[in-house]
Design an enzyme around this catalytic site. Structure first.
Site, PDB file in Angstrom:
ATOM      1  N   GLY A  63       0.814  -1.208   0.000  1.00  0.00           N
ATOM      2  CA  GLY A  63       0.000   0.000   0.000  1.00  0.00           C
ATOM      3  C   GLY A  63       0.847   1.258   0.000  1.00  0.00           C
ATOM      4  O   GLY A  63       0.548   2.240  -0.687  1.00  0.00           O
ATOM      5  N   TYR A  99      -2.969   7.224   8.627  1.00  0.00           N
ATOM      6  CA  TYR A  99      -1.902   6.246   8.394  1.00  0.00           C
ATOM      7  C   TYR A  99      -1.895   5.906   6.913  1.00  0.00           C
ATOM      8  O   TYR A  99      -2.908   5.460   6.362  1.00  0.00           O
ATOM      9  CB  TYR A  99      -2.096   4.962   9.216  1.00  0.00           C
ATOM     10  CG  TYR A  99      -0.899   4.044   9.030  1.00  0.00           C
ATOM     11  CD1 TYR A  99       0.274   4.242   9.764  1.00  0.00           C
ATOM     12  CD2 TYR A  99      -0.907   3.034   8.078  1.00  0.00           C
ATOM     13  CE1 TYR A  99       1.390   3.443   9.562  1.00  0.00           C
ATOM     14  CE2 TYR A  99       0.216   2.234   7.876  1.00  0.00           C
ATOM     15  CZ  TYR A  99       1.350   2.442   8.622  1.00  0.00           C
ATOM     16  OH  TYR A  99       2.469   1.665   8.419  1.00  0.00           O
ATOM     17  N   ASP A 141      -7.444   7.224   0.156  1.00  0.00           N
ATOM     18  CA  ASP A 141      -6.704   6.011   0.497  1.00  0.00           C
ATOM     19  C   ASP A 141      -7.712   4.958   0.962  1.00  0.00           C
ATOM     20  O   ASP A 141      -8.216   5.013   2.085  1.00  0.00           O
ATOM     21  CB  ASP A 141      -5.687   6.330   1.601  1.00  0.00           C
ATOM     22  CG  ASP A 141      -4.847   5.119   1.997  1.00  0.00           C
ATOM     23  OD1 ASP A 141      -5.256   3.990   1.695  1.00  0.00           O
ATOM     24  OD2 ASP A 141      -3.796   5.316   2.640  1.00  0.00           O
ATOM     25  N   VAL A 199      -6.958   1.718   0.976  1.00  0.00           N
ATOM     26  CA  VAL A 199      -6.158   0.508   1.190  1.00  0.00           C
ATOM     27  C   VAL A 199      -6.855  -0.426   2.185  1.00  0.00           C
ATOM     28  O   VAL A 199      -6.916  -1.635   1.987  1.00  0.00           O
ATOM     29  CB  VAL A 199      -4.738   0.882   1.676  1.00  0.00           C
ATOM     30  CG1 VAL A 199      -3.998  -0.333   2.230  1.00  0.00           C
ATOM     31  CG2 VAL A 199      -3.940   1.500   0.530  1.00  0.00           C
ATOM     32  N   THR A 207      10.162  -3.587  -9.727  1.00  0.00           N
ATOM     33  CA  THR A 207      10.261  -4.942 -10.279  1.00  0.00           C
ATOM     34  C   THR A 207       8.964  -5.731 -10.086  1.00  0.00           C
ATOM     35  O   THR A 207       8.465  -6.372 -10.988  1.00  0.00           O
ATOM     36  CB  THR A 207      11.418  -5.697  -9.579  1.00  0.00           C
ATOM     37  OG1 THR A 207      12.599  -4.931  -9.741  1.00  0.00           O
ATOM     38  CG2 THR A 207      11.610  -7.084 -10.164  1.00  0.00           C
TER      39      THR A 207
END
Ligand code: PMP
Length: 464
Positions: A127, A154, A254, A256, A311
């Site tokens: 996140g 957060y 957010d 998440v 990656t």
């Protein structure tokens, strides 16, 4: 597996050895492992089985990740299908059928206007990386630098995400008051407290001498999770949307922790009907495997190729597990179910609060619930709030574990017991969770003196 049963068994030596080696070898920064000294070896739905043979009801759910609980059959099936197909498991950000299906499923759930023109960026798998990407996106698009964030927020542990969080030490992020009814900074609470928070935001933006230049973006959580399970009023979210839209400030939401049905709507913003400019997603969208994305309005898509690389942006198993989870929540109406069950659980928690004067507040939305524990001997402020009691909260968490219930602590002072059960729990399981929590609170109250040395027995009546 009997889901609500706790099976005490003689701890095999392996269990103790694993815990001992963990404490010897792992970092001092380890977290959950300190307060939850268990060794999970099997899990299904709400239940985790430890290496010592005990069973636990898991209301931590991988910090809110497991929308369908542990090892849900549709998630396992999706993972097996990819494995059996011979598809590559790692492909950077190349196109694949699995990714295509995930994106299609995700876009089908987005708030109306965003769904029509959304762009998606696959980020590094946490996140916090998606939060970094969101900041980079809006900075590039606006040419501005500053950010606005909220007290108690957060957003993660990497540099910029941490700077936007309430625990930041050194930051140039402008901090705004989040509407926190129980500890309202304006000492009014309710709609009035939320409105004052909105006005403060507006005045900072419009006063040419406020010392706050127009920011690149504002980030907020529709329900603060780690901050102590604090749902923002829908009206306040709409005000934040109006204020930012009128000043061409991208609004980053957010989700998440709140996303994928957790709060009783598919996305928590759906309650208020607002359409953010950027949505940050992780946790449940990967169906228990690591995955993080941002979804945003196409007008913001002004950054250069490679502007946010990494990656691990092509985890095919996570995309398959995530697509299966999104589809399962959508087709089974688990968001509505979370809303209904959450309301009933909150009612029972409210009754529990009436029985215990150590419970200062209970709150939440859907299956994101919090119980704020307070110093029962201290004086209440003008709003009726008492100081937080982290010692009692830790005792409650411990007593829960003894009773086969895993809960997380959160909030400004780690004094909020948080419940984040899977959206798939039955009514019976919800009752079992609340029975164990009620029993644990009563036990912790009996054995824990208040921070100011109060007597350890101050129950208001019989717990429900
Ligand atoms: N935003 C919110 C609202 C969160 O709750 C969290 C994690 N608890 C994050 C961001 C960071 O996610 P991660 O731990 O995967 O980096």
């Amino acid at each position: 597996m009997a889901l609500t049963e706790t099976v005490p068994a003689a701890a095999p030596p392996a269990h103790e050895g694993i815990l001992r080696r963990q404490s010897l070898r792992e970092s001092a920064a380890r977290t959950y492992a300190r307060s939850l000294p268990i060794v999970p070896v099997r899990a299904r739905g709400l239940t985790i089985e430890g290496a010592d043979g005990r069973r636990y009801l898991d209301c931590l759910s991988g910090a809110g990740t497991l929308a369908l609980g542990h090892n849900h059959p549709v998630v396992l099936e999706a993972i097996r299908t990819v494995l059996d197909s011979g598809a590559p498991l790692h492909v950077l950000d190349l196109a694949t059928p699995v990714k295509d299906a995930f994106t299609t499923e995700l876009f089908a759930t987005l708030p109306g206007k965003l769904a029509e023109t959304a762009r998606i960026q696959f980020c590094g798998p946490a996140g916090t990386d998606a939060v970094e990407a969101a900041f980079k996106l809006v900075r590039t698009a606006t040419g501005r630098d500053g950010l606005m964030a909220f007290s108690g927020a957060y957003h993660g542990m990497t540099a910029e995400a941490l700077a936007a969080s309430g625990g930041a030490q050194h930051t140039s992020v402008v901090r705004l008051p989040y509407p926190y009814d129980y500890r309202c900074p304006f000492q009014t609470g309710g709609e009035r407290g939320a409105e004052l928070s909105a006005r403060w935001t507006q005045s900072l933006l419009d006063d040419p001498k406020s010392g706050v230049p127009r920011p690149a973006g504002m980030i907020l959580e529709p329900v603060q999770g780690e901050g102590g399970v604090i749902p923002a009023p829908d009206g306040w979210l709409r005000r934040m949307r109006e204020i930012t839209a009128a000043r061409q400030i991208p609004l980053i939401v957010d989700e998440v922790q709140t996303g994928v049905g957790r709060t009783g709507a598919f996305w928590a913003v759906d309650h208020s009907g607002i359409v953010p400019d950027v949505i940050v997603l992780s946790k449940a969208i990967g169906g228990s495997l690591p995955l993080a994305v941002i979804v945003y309005r196409e007008e913001l898509d002004a950054w250069q190729p490679g502007a946010h690389a990494g990656t691990f942006r092509g985890n095919q198993l996570a995309m398959a597990a995530g697509a299966a989870t999104l589809a399962y929540v959508r087709t089974n109406g688990l968001d509505r179910r979370a809303g209904e069950l959450g309301r009933r659980m909150l009612d029972r928690l409210t009754a529990l609060a009436a029985a215990h004067d150590c419970i200062g507040d209970v709150r939440g939305r859907g299956l994101m619930l919090g119980v704020e524990l307070v110093d029962r001997s201290a004086d209440a402020d003008a709003m009726g709030a008492r100081p937080a009691d982290p010692q009692l909260a830790a005792a409650v968490q411990h007593a829960c574990l003894e009773r086969g219930l895993i809960v997380e602590l959160g909030g400004r002072h780690s004094a909020v017991v948080r419940l984040l059960p899977p959206l798939t729990i039955t009514d019976e399981q919800a009752e079992a969770i609340l029975d164990r929590l009620a029993d644990a609170i009563a036990a912790a109250v009996r054995t824990t003196p208040g921070p100011t040395g109060s007597s350890p027995t101050t129950m208001r009546g019989t717990s429900p």
